[in-house]
Design an enzyme around this catalytic site. Structure first.
Site, PDB file in Angstrom:
ATOM      1  N   GLU A  42      13.939  -5.939   7.242  1.00 40.71           N
ATOM      2  CA  GLU A  42      13.751  -7.341   7.607  1.00 40.71           C
ATOM      3  C   GLU A  42      13.565  -8.195   6.354  1.00 40.71           C
ATOM      4  OE1 GLU A  42      10.611  -9.899  10.408  1.00 40.71           O
ATOM      5  OE2 GLU A  42      10.153  -7.839   9.823  1.00 40.71           O
ATOM      6  N   LYS A  96      15.696 -13.338  15.040  1.00 40.37           N
ATOM      7  CA  LYS A  96      14.536 -12.729  15.688  1.00 40.37           C
ATOM      8  C   LYS A  96      14.040 -13.597  16.830  1.00 40.37           C
ATOM      9  CE  LYS A  96      10.180 -10.600  14.047  1.00 40.37           C
ATOM     10  NZ  LYS A  96       9.387 -10.398  12.808  1.00 40.37           N
ATOM     11  N   TYR A 140      -0.446 -12.757  15.370  1.00 46.02           N
ATOM     12  CA  TYR A 140      -1.733 -12.090  15.402  1.00 46.02           C
ATOM     13  C   TYR A 140      -1.979 -11.385  14.067  1.00 46.02           C
ATOM     14  CZ  TYR A 140       1.436  -8.206  16.454  1.00 46.02           C
ATOM     15  OH  TYR A 140       2.470  -7.300  16.411  1.00 46.02           O
ATOM     16  N   CYS A 191      12.243  -6.075  13.799  1.00 50.33           N
ATOM     17  CA  CYS A 191      10.822  -5.717  13.833  1.00 50.33           C
ATOM     18  C   CYS A 191      10.167  -5.991  15.194  1.00 50.33           C
ATOM     19  CB  CYS A 191      10.080  -6.418  12.707  1.00 50.33           C
ATOM     20  SG  CYS A 191       8.550  -5.540  12.223  1.00 50.33           S
ATOM     21  N   SER A 229       7.237  -3.616   8.598  1.00 52.98           N
ATOM     22  CA  SER A 229       6.051  -3.260   9.373  1.00 52.98           C
ATOM     23  C   SER A 229       5.007  -2.669   8.441  1.00 52.98           C
ATOM     24  CB  SER A 229       6.441  -2.231  10.450  1.00 52.98           C
ATOM     25  OG  SER A 229       5.325  -1.824  11.206  1.00 52.98           O
ATOM     26  N   LEU A 234     -16.810  -0.136 -15.239  1.00 50.51           N
ATOM     27  CA  LEU A 234     -17.236   1.203 -14.843  1.00 50.51           C
ATOM     28  C   LEU A 234     -18.757   1.289 -14.848  1.00 50.51           C
ATOM     29  CD1 LEU A 234     -14.726   3.517 -16.777  1.00 50.51           C
ATOM     30  CD2 LEU A 234     -14.581   2.661 -14.431  1.00 50.51           C
ATOM     31  N   SER A 235     -19.344   1.453 -13.680  1.00 50.98           N
ATOM     32  CA  SER A 235     -20.801   1.498 -13.545  1.00 50.98           C
ATOM     33  C   SER A 235     -21.346   2.907 -13.577  1.00 50.98           C
ATOM     34  CB  SER A 235     -21.213   0.837 -12.232  1.00 50.98           C
ATOM     35  OG  SER A 235     -20.752   1.620 -11.127  1.00 50.98           O
ATOM     36  N   GLY A 236     -20.452   3.889 -13.446  1.00 52.58           N
ATOM     37  CA  GLY A 236     -20.905   5.256 -13.257  1.00 52.58           C
ATOM     38  C   GLY A 236     -21.051   5.598 -11.791  1.00 52.58           C
ATOM     39  N   GLY A 237     -20.774   4.610 -10.920  1.00 50.66           N
ATOM     40  CA  GLY A 237     -20.856   4.812  -9.478  1.00 50.66           C
ATOM     41  C   GLY A 237     -19.528   5.224  -8.875  1.00 50.66           C
ATOM     42  N   ASP A 295     -17.655   3.793  -6.442  1.00 49.49           N
ATOM     43  CA  ASP A 295     -16.634   2.780  -6.161  1.00 49.49           C
ATOM     44  C   ASP A 295     -15.760   2.498  -7.373  1.00 49.49           C
ATOM     45  OD1 ASP A 295     -17.568   2.361  -3.512  1.00 49.49           O
ATOM     46  OD2 ASP A 295     -19.166   1.085  -4.275  1.00 49.49           O
TER      47      ASP A 295
END
Length: 546
Positions: free
Chosen positions: A41, A112, A118, A148, A185, A295-298, A300
């Protein structure tokens, strides 16, 4: 006839590059004996276009690119998508169309009909819907060409449909005996299974072959997984494209046999692949080469760094540790160890003196007040300022490292840890962060064990733990899933999960109060059914009863 699916990764607005990709794939398919190739598409201009299609020049450039494709693919029939001028009284100037190119001309054009409005989709804003659809004859078949969403309204699959009209049903009743669908998609967890089951249901219900080619690649917050599929009339998969990479897939329209390429399987592996692809494409399509990560050492920041190193190469990732007086030596060591394991550049910029200078400057106006979140946020914002200074100096994009759990309840600092151009894991709940980290380490052990094992902490005050301010992440993530993704009430969540209602209400209030933060956050990569961002639209100045 041998038919090809050209599963390509277009860039929005890159008409020259997209056309070159379509021409290249078409020539390769022709050389392999294919008589027809399908592209996704809006593949000529890239998807999603958003308001770009309101510019006349955008539509003009799309047509110019189509003319070039038409002239250079005369030996093979090509189906590709592009915006075309609308012939409707809706006030919309364009339509979302699919063109069949054959022997140097546009042999067929279909637009289309069903325009989704939504979640992340808002196509009614930009496009006029087609008033009708017709079949076109090809290789002894009556082809039903859909775009689609036109295939996403089957009464045999959906218990509750979004539209009263079903283009597929109408085309099959008109004599169609082969369904083609060109799609853009996007991926989220579980989406591939839904897409596969829905298309298989259409094939079985109408006893026709179904071929779907899907876009691949990242465009802003959306990641497209490809995973193109072809079904026989019994709903069996006879051809399949790879996931999260470009692919060229062939099948025989008469024998109904084809190539089944390997896909990424498993939730963790799929989400990880999506985040790597989304990060790579966002950075490169925005014109950057290098990225910066605090870089925190954590856990995330560690996961974010692992994803970035795989997406862009370790030579293009700079990790920066910025310890404050409350940072543990273990966290500093973990950050350095991670950087060494990944082979990325590592910089250590202590912020204790800067923090002390802030406190000294603010002391006269803060006199008489206890230290609290204000001093905690000074540390976070100092780190954000340093990262942005390095970004300006080196031309590197900052990747923010906050997860969905933190963003959901506002456990993050505006202009601090939220700074950046892309929030890589902002749609990844904390519990999934750990699962993805374990998956990453199963491929190559790079995240230190101590990072995985220690209790989560922002380390902005002595002995701080996330659990001081938040429920256990297993509880928090369950509440957020029910409330954000499924719109369940506090009463329903408490009853279904067996949680204390006051705790559920507290979390919901935190979500509502943090809307102003989320609307200022960097774009994040969507991997869930409902991500924070333009697919979830809520007012900031509002009073709501949880």
């Amino acid at each position: 006839m041998k038919i090809a699916l050209g599963q390509i990764n277009p860039t929005v607005g890159d008409f020259k590059g997209n056309a070159a990709k379509i021409i290249d794939f078409s020539r390769r398919a022709q050389a392999d004996g294919a008589g027809l190739i399908l592209f996704p598409e809006l593949s000529v201009c890239g998807y999603p276009t958003l308001d770009l299609v309101e510019r006349t020049s955008f539509v003009t450039h799309a047509r110019e690119a189509l003319d070039k494709i038409t002239a250079e693919t005369k030996g093979i029939a090509v189906v590709c998508g592009l915006p075309t001028p609308a012939q409707a009284e809706t006030g919309k100037s364009v339509m979302n169309s699919a063109a069949l190119l054959r022997e140097g001309k546009i042999a067929f054009l279909q637009s289309k009909m069903l325009l989704p409005t939504y979640d992340v989709f808002d196509e009614m804003r930009n496009f006029a819907p087609a008033k009708s659809q017709v079949l076109f004859p090809f290789c002894g078949r009556q082809m039903a060409l859909t775009i689609c969403e036109d295939a996403w309204n089957d009464k045999h699959y959906w218990n509750k449909r979004l539209y009263t009209f079903d283009p597929v049903e109408a085309l099959i009743h008109a004599g169609g005996n082969f369904l083609l669908n060109i799609s853009a998609s996007p991926f989220w967890m579980g989406k591939r299974e839904v897409r596969r089951d829905m298309l298989a249901t259409i094939a079985r219900s109408y006893k026709v072959p179904v071929a779907m080619v899907n876009q691949v690649g990242g465009n802003d917050s959306l990641v497209f997984d490809g995973s193109s599929l072809v079904f026989d009339p019994s709903g069996n998969v006879i051809a399949r494209g790879k996931s999260f990479e470009e692919d060229l897939v062939y099948f025989d329209s008469d024998k109904l046999t084809g190539e089944v390429h390997e896909q990424v399987e498993g939730e963790e592996a799929s989400v990880y692949a999506a985040l790597v692809l989304g990060t790579r494409d966002y950075v490169r399509k925005c014109g950057f080469k290098q990225v910066l990560i605090g870089l925190s050492g954590g856990i995330d920041s560690a996961l974010t760094a692992v994803i970035a190193a795989e997406a862009l190469g370790p030579e293009n990732v700079i990790g920066v540790a910025m310890p404050s007086p409350y940072s543990s030596q273990g966290s500093i060591d973990d950050a350095a160890t991670l950087a060494g394991n990944l082979g990325i550049r590592f910089e250590l910029l202590p912020i204790s003196e800067i923090f002390a200078s802030y406190r000294k400057t603010l002391q006269p106006v803060f006199a008489g007040f206890k230290e609290d979140i204000a001093e905690e946020n000074i540390q976070s914002r100092t780190r954000g300022a340093l990262l942005m200074a390095m970004s300006n100096k080196f031309g590197a994009l900052v990747l923010s490292t906050g997860n969905k759990s933190e963003l959901g309840v506002g456990y993050c600092t505006l202009y601090g840890d939220m700074v950046g151009g892309l929030a890589v894991i902002s749609d990844v709940p904390k519990t999934l962060v750990y699962r993805l980290s374990r998956y990453a380490n199963s491929r190559k052990p790079v995240i230190p064990r101590s990072t995985m094992d220690k209790p989560p902490s922002a380390e902005l005050r002595p002995d701080q733990k996330d659990s001081d301010s938040l429920p256990p992440y297993e509880v928090l993530d369950a509440i957020l899933e029910d409330y954000v993704e499924d719109s369940h009430s506090a009463e329903q969540i408490a009853s279904d999960r067996g949680f204390d209602r006051e705790l559920v209400c507290k979390v919901i209030r935190m979500v509502e109060r943090s809307e102003y933060k989320r609307q200022q956050a960097a774009p994040g990569l969507k991997i869930s059914a409902k991500a924070f961002g333009y697919g979830r639209r809520f007012p900031i100045a509002a009073k709501s009863d949880v």
